[in-house]
Every structure is written in structure tokens, then in C-alpha cells.
Design a protein around this motif. Structure first.
Motif, PDB file in Angstrom:
ATOM      1  N   TYR A  14      52.645-104.052  23.354  1.00 33.17           N
ATOM      2  CA  TYR A  14      52.901-103.462  21.860  1.00 33.17           C
ATOM      3  C   TYR A  14      54.626-102.872  22.162  1.00 33.17           C
ATOM      4  O   TYR A  14      54.995-102.844  23.218  1.00 33.17           O
ATOM      5  N   ASN A  15      55.143-102.905  21.065  1.00 35.44           N
ATOM      6  CA  ASN A  15      56.582-102.502  20.994  1.00 35.44           C
ATOM      7  C   ASN A  15      57.629-103.253  22.173  1.00 35.44           C
ATOM      8  O   ASN A  15      58.104-102.413  22.909  1.00 35.44           O
ATOM      9  N   TYR A  22      54.599-101.291  25.999  1.00 34.27           N
ATOM     10  CA  TYR A  22      53.242-101.045  26.618  1.00 34.27           C
ATOM     11  C   TYR A  22      52.617-102.360  26.606  1.00 34.27           C
ATOM     12  O   TYR A  22      52.097-102.741  25.753  1.00 34.27           O
ATOM     13  N   ALA A  24      49.542-103.692  26.891  1.00 37.39           N
ATOM     14  CA  ALA A  24      48.042-103.528  26.668  1.00 37.39           C
ATOM     15  C   ALA A  24      46.994-104.421  27.155  1.00 37.39           C
ATOM     16  O   ALA A  24      45.612-104.149  27.481  1.00 37.39           O
ATOM     17  N   PRO A  43      36.812 -97.785  28.517  1.00 32.64           N
ATOM     18  CA  PRO A  43      37.038 -96.307  27.959  1.00 32.64           C
ATOM     19  C   PRO A  43      38.162 -96.596  26.834  1.00 32.64           C
ATOM     20  O   PRO A  43      38.998 -97.613  26.779  1.00 32.64           O
ATOM     21  N   THR A  44      38.416 -95.315  26.263  1.00 32.59           N
ATOM     22  CA  THR A  44      39.462 -95.168  25.166  1.00 32.59           C
ATOM     23  C   THR A  44      40.650 -95.878  25.531  1.00 32.59           C
ATOM     24  O   THR A  44      41.264 -95.398  26.638  1.00 32.59           O
ATOM     25  N   GLY A  45      41.535 -96.684  24.830  1.00 29.67           N
ATOM     26  CA  GLY A  45      42.657 -97.323  25.210  1.00 29.67           C
ATOM     27  C   GLY A  45      42.735 -98.425  26.413  1.00 29.67           C
ATOM     28  O   GLY A  45      43.804 -98.720  26.822  1.00 29.67           O
ATOM     29  N   SER A  46      41.567 -98.935  26.694  1.00 32.10           N
ATOM     30  CA  SER A  46      41.486 -99.921  27.734  1.00 32.10           C
ATOM     31  C   SER A  46      41.929-101.457  27.251  1.00 32.10           C
ATOM     32  O   SER A  46      41.996-102.316  28.062  1.00 32.10           O
ATOM     33  N   GLY A  47      42.177-101.369  25.977  1.00 31.82           N
ATOM     34  CA  GLY A  47      42.653-102.747  25.280  1.00 31.82           C
ATOM     35  C   GLY A  47      41.511-103.547  24.737  1.00 31.82           C
ATOM     36  O   GLY A  47      41.726-104.534  24.178  1.00 31.82           O
ATOM     37  N   LYS A  48      40.351-102.909  24.096  1.00 30.47           N
ATOM     38  CA  LYS A  48      39.251-103.543  23.565  1.00 30.47           C
ATOM     39  C   LYS A  48      39.620-104.136  22.235  1.00 30.47           C
ATOM     40  O   LYS A  48      39.561-105.362  21.904  1.00 30.47           O
ATOM     41  N   SER A  49      40.305-103.147  21.364  1.00 32.68           N
ATOM     42  CA  SER A  49      40.823-103.773  20.082  1.00 32.68           C
ATOM     43  C   SER A  49      41.745-104.762  20.189  1.00 32.68           C
ATOM     44  O   SER A  49      41.794-105.521  19.373  1.00 32.68           O
ATOM     45  N   THR A  50      42.757-104.421  21.039  1.00 33.66           N
ATOM     46  CA  THR A  50      43.921-105.417  21.303  1.00 33.66           C
ATOM     47  C   THR A  50      43.270-106.713  21.528  1.00 33.66           C
ATOM     48  O   THR A  50      43.721-107.716  20.877  1.00 33.66           O
ATOM     49  N   GLN A  91      36.909-101.055  12.991  1.00 34.87           N
ATOM     50  CA  GLN A  91      36.032 -99.713  13.117  1.00 34.87           C
ATOM     51  C   GLN A  91      36.314 -98.906  11.495  1.00 34.87           C
ATOM     52  O   GLN A  91      37.187 -99.094  11.040  1.00 34.87           O
ATOM     53  N   GLU A 170      33.085-101.204  17.331  1.00 34.91           N
ATOM     54  CA  GLU A 170      32.382 -99.944  17.428  1.00 34.91           C
ATOM     55  C   GLU A 170      31.647-100.051  16.049  1.00 34.91           C
ATOM     56  O   GLU A 170      31.715 -99.010  15.372  1.00 34.91           O
TER      57      GLU A 170
HETATM   58  N1  LIG Z   1      50.188-100.209  17.436  1.00 36.89           N
HETATM   59  C1  LIG Z   1      50.217 -99.907  18.568  1.00 36.89           C
HETATM   60  N2  LIG Z   1      51.540 -99.535  19.110  1.00 36.89           N
HETATM   61  C2  LIG Z   1      51.711 -99.068  20.282  1.00 36.89           C
HETATM   62  N3  LIG Z   1      50.735 -99.076  21.328  1.00 36.89           N
HETATM   63  C3  LIG Z   1      49.465 -99.156  20.887  1.00 36.89           C
HETATM   64  C4  LIG Z   1      49.337 -99.836  19.520  1.00 36.89           C
HETATM   65  N4  LIG Z   1      47.898 -99.982  19.656  1.00 36.89           N
HETATM   66  C5  LIG Z   1      47.316 -99.657  20.455  1.00 36.89           C
HETATM   67  N5  LIG Z   1      48.251 -99.271  21.436  1.00 36.89           N
HETATM   68  C6  LIG Z   1      48.023 -98.946  22.906  1.00 36.89           C
HETATM   69  O1  LIG Z   1      47.648 -99.937  23.684  1.00 36.89           O
HETATM   70  C7  LIG Z   1      46.535 -99.453  24.468  1.00 36.89           C
HETATM   71  C8  LIG Z   1      45.034-100.236  23.952  1.00 36.89           C
HETATM   72  O2  LIG Z   1      44.770 -99.927  22.942  1.00 36.89           O
HETATM   73  P1  LIG Z   1      43.451-100.285  22.135  1.00 36.89           P
HETATM   74  O3  LIG Z   1      43.366 -99.853  20.748  1.00 36.89           O
HETATM   75  O4  LIG Z   1      43.407-102.080  22.346  1.00 36.89           O
HETATM   76  O5  LIG Z   1      42.379 -99.756  22.916  1.00 36.89           O
HETATM   77  P2  LIG Z   1      40.716 -99.754  22.783  1.00 36.89           P
HETATM   78  O6  LIG Z   1      39.951 -99.909  23.972  1.00 36.89           O
HETATM   79  O7  LIG Z   1      40.403-100.308  21.713  1.00 36.89           O
HETATM   80  O8  LIG Z   1      40.618 -97.988  22.611  1.00 36.89           O
HETATM   81  P3  LIG Z   1      39.622 -97.185  21.524  1.00 36.89           P
HETATM   82  O9  LIG Z   1      38.401 -97.302  22.178  1.00 36.89           O
HETATM   83  O10 LIG Z   1      40.381 -95.803  21.666  1.00 36.89           O
HETATM   84  O11 LIG Z   1      39.415 -97.761  20.322  1.00 36.89           O
HETATM   85  C9  LIG Z   1      46.498 -98.111  24.325  1.00 36.89           C
HETATM   86  O12 LIG Z   1      47.116 -97.431  25.315  1.00 36.89           O
HETATM   87  C10 LIG Z   1      46.990 -97.804  23.136  1.00 36.89           C
HETATM   88  O13 LIG Z   1      47.759 -96.428  23.142  1.00 36.89           O
END
Ligand SMILES: Nc1ncnc2c1ncn2[C@@H]1O[C@H](COP(=O)(O)OP(=O)(O)OP(=O)(O)O)[C@@H](O)[C@H]1O
Ligand SMILES: [Mg+2]
Length: 296
Positions: A14-15, A22, A24, A43-50, A91, A170
Motif C-alpha cells: 500500500y502507498n 506498507y 501487506a 488476526p486483524t491487519g494480517s492481510g486477508k482482505s488484501t 464486509q 467476514e
Molecule cells: N488502503 C490502505 N492503505 C494503507 N494501508 C492499508 C490499506 N488497507 C489495508 N492496509 C494495511 O494493510 C494491512 C492488511 O490489511 P487488510 O485489510 O488486508 O487486513 P485484514 O486481515 O483484512 O484485517 P481485518 O481483519 O481487520 O479486516 C493492515 O496493516 C492495514 O492497515
């Protein structure tokens, strides 16, 4: 035949080129076959949605490749056909409902793809049955429905596209326990009866793991475990280490195991667990070790 989805050494940032850069995803390798029921956990932020947004080309890897049904998403100019193949439910999809009637909401995607009104009507009839919402008045506003019903409408509108793989981020969040069970059972039956490939993102292992044939665990942008639930639960400590809740049954058996019971703990079925415990107690014989059974 090639895999339905293939990821080879996928990195995503990202960015990029900014102080907020970052990573991801870092070196993700994955093969998903037709007919699988996969749960992606982490866990939250682990990159699932990415991760899942790479499946339909919404995100493209900075490095590595993503191949969907033989097509490289970074090279194709036809993302539309990939998005039709990969149905993606984000979600809280109910927050994206906007049509005036339930029917129009369900028809929206299909109209976009130029299906005839006859075909649309047929598909809506079929999909509302499959998701147990065929009792809803299609000419009424979707905004009069309950949260659970709205979620089903949103899910149905994606399913109506008849995707080959159904990805849900989710889907159970904020539903009551009964609503969660029902929705999961319906999704499971789509997988079993219609051979729909299903990928469900969750941060909780308990519910989905009973249906999934495979669990992929993400942590800090990397896949740290990938296998059938029974294999995954062999490594309970690792799951607990990254703060993932494990099913109560596994936790109970694991506590017995830790206190010296010679039993397997990677069991998800109550009856099987009961048999294991009975067998273990019998194996203790007359040595009156029952007092040592913990009450955890
Ligand atoms: N648009 C964005 N810009 C910058 N960083 C991002 C962006 N989207 C996600 N991130 C970062 O990338 C990492 C992975 O995010 P992601 O949303 O894939 O996690 P996740 O496992 O789906 O979390 P959650 O369970 O909270 O949905 C996180 O650290 C998040 O802060
Ligand atoms: Mg997410």
C-alpha cells in the motif's frame, strides 16, 4: 486442468514510494482448486482482505503473479470476465444496497452484464430460494428488511451472477448465532450441491472450520499455515500465539492433553470427542486416576 486460482510469490504494497508505504502481502504462494471450501483466517491487519482482492483483480501484485482460471490478472484487458467468475462479497455488504426495490437490487449486476429480463427473473427466483429469502416481497424496499435479510439480499445479488468461485469477507460478522449458523449452512450447501468453490474470510476459527476442507492462516502478510482443519488444529499453540480463537472443543481436549491425557485434540466433532474421552478413561483402568481429570 490448471488450478482455479494460482498465486506465485505475490507481494503487495500500500502507498508505494511514500512514507506510508506498507507491505501487506509478502511472498504469498497459493493454489485453489475447483470445488474447495476454504477458510482464510488471521488476526486483524494480517492481510486477508488484501489477499482476496487479488482474486478478482481489484488489487494487482507489486511482484509475483495471480492466475485466475488460466488468465494472468496483471496482463489481461478483460477484468470484467474475471469479476464474473469470481463473485466477491465485501464486509457488511448490506451497507452498499441502494436500489428502490429488492428486485432491482438483485437484478443490478445481471442488468449490467446485459442479461434479458426473462433470464434475470429466473435467476432471481432460483437464488432467493437457495438463500431462503424467497418469502420476501420483491417489489418492496430493501431498506425495510432486517439486517440479516439485507445481508442475504446483498449476497444473493452476487450469487445471481452464477460465479465459479464465491469469496466472502467476514460474512458472519454482526449476525446473531442462529443467523450465522443458517447462513453458513446455506453457503455449505451451495458448495456441496452446486459444486461452488467457496472462500470465506474470518478472524474466528470456530464456526467456519466445521465446514471448510482447508484452512489458510495468515499472519503479518504471510501464509503461516495451510491445510485441512485437523492438521491446522494439531498446532493449537501456534494459533493461540497469534491470538486466534480456537474452537471450544479443541481447547478443552488440548487442556486435557496438556495435563497428561493421552488423547488427540484436533477433533471438531462432539461425538468423536466423547468417544476419545471415554476410551481414554477406560484405558486408565482401575488405577482410579479419574480424580485427575481436570474440570476445564
Ligand atoms: N488502503 C490502505 N492503505 C494503507 N494501508 C492499508 C490499506 N488497507 C489495508 N492496509 C494495511 O494493510 C494491512 C492488511 O490489511 P487488510 O485489510 O488486508 O487486513 P485484514 O486481515 O483484512 O484485517 P481485518 O481483519 O481487520 O479486516 C493492515 O496493516 C492495514 O492497515
Ligand atoms: Mg479485512
Amino acid at each position: 486442468m490448471s488450478s482455479l486460482i494460482e498465486m506465485n510469490d505475490v507481494w503487495y504494497q500500500y502507498n508505494p514510494d511514500s512514507p506510508l508505504a506498507y507491505w501487506a502481502l509478502m511472498g504469498v504462494n497459493l493454489r485453489i482448486e475447483r470445488g474447495e471450501f476454504i477458510s482464510i483466517i488471521g488476526p486483524t491487519g494480517s492481510g486477508k482482505s488484501t489477499l482476496i482482492q487479488h482474486f478478482n483483480g481489484l488489487l494487482k501484485p507489486a511482484k509475483g503473479e495471480v492466475i485466475v482460471d488460466g488468465v494472468d490478472i496483471s496482463r489481461t484487458s478483460d477484468l470484467k470476465s474475471i469479476r464474473k467468475k469470481v463473485g466477491m462479497v465485501f464486509q457488511y455488504p448490506e451497507t452498499q444496497i441502494f436500489s428502490e426495490t429488492i428486485y432491482d437490487e438483485l437484478a443490478f449486476g445481471l442488468r449490467n452484464y446485459g442479461y434479458s429480463e426473462d433470464e434475470i427473473e429466473e435467476r432471481i427466483e432460483s437464488v432467493t430460494k437457495k438463500l431462503g429469502i424467497d418469502y420476501l416481497p420483491l417489489d418492496k424496499s430493501p431498506f425495510l428488511l432486517s439486517g440479516g435479510e439485507m445481508r442475504r439480499i446483498a449476497i444473493a445479488s452476487i450469487l445471481a451472477m452464477e460465479p465459479e468461485v464465491f469469496v466472502l469477507d467476514e460474512p458472519l460478522a454482526n449476525l446473531d448465532p442462529q443467523g450465522r449458523r443458517e447462513l453458513l449452512r446455506e453457503i455449505d450447501s451451495l458448495n456441496k450441491k452446486e459444486s461452488l468453490t467457496v472462500i470465506i474470510v474470518s478472524h474466528d476459527l470456530s464456526e467456519v472450520s466445521r465446514y471448510a476442507n482447508r484452512i489458510i492462516v495468515l499472519s503479518e502478510g504471510k501464509i503461516i499455515m495451510d491445510g485441512p482443519p485437523k492438521e491446522i488444529f494439531k498446532d493449537v499453540e501456534k494459533l493461540i500465539d497469534i491470538s486466534l480463537g480456537v474452537p471450544q472443543l479443541v481447547e478443552l481436549l488440548y487442556n486435557l492433553y496438556k495435563r497428561g491425557a493421552d488423547i488427540p485434540y484436533n477433533i471438531l466433532d462432539m461425538e468423536e470427542a466423547a468417544k476419545v474421552i471415554v476410551k481414554w478413561r477406560k484405558s486408565l483402568g482401575n488405577r482410579d486416576k479419574l480424580r485427575t481429570i481436570p474440570t476445564a
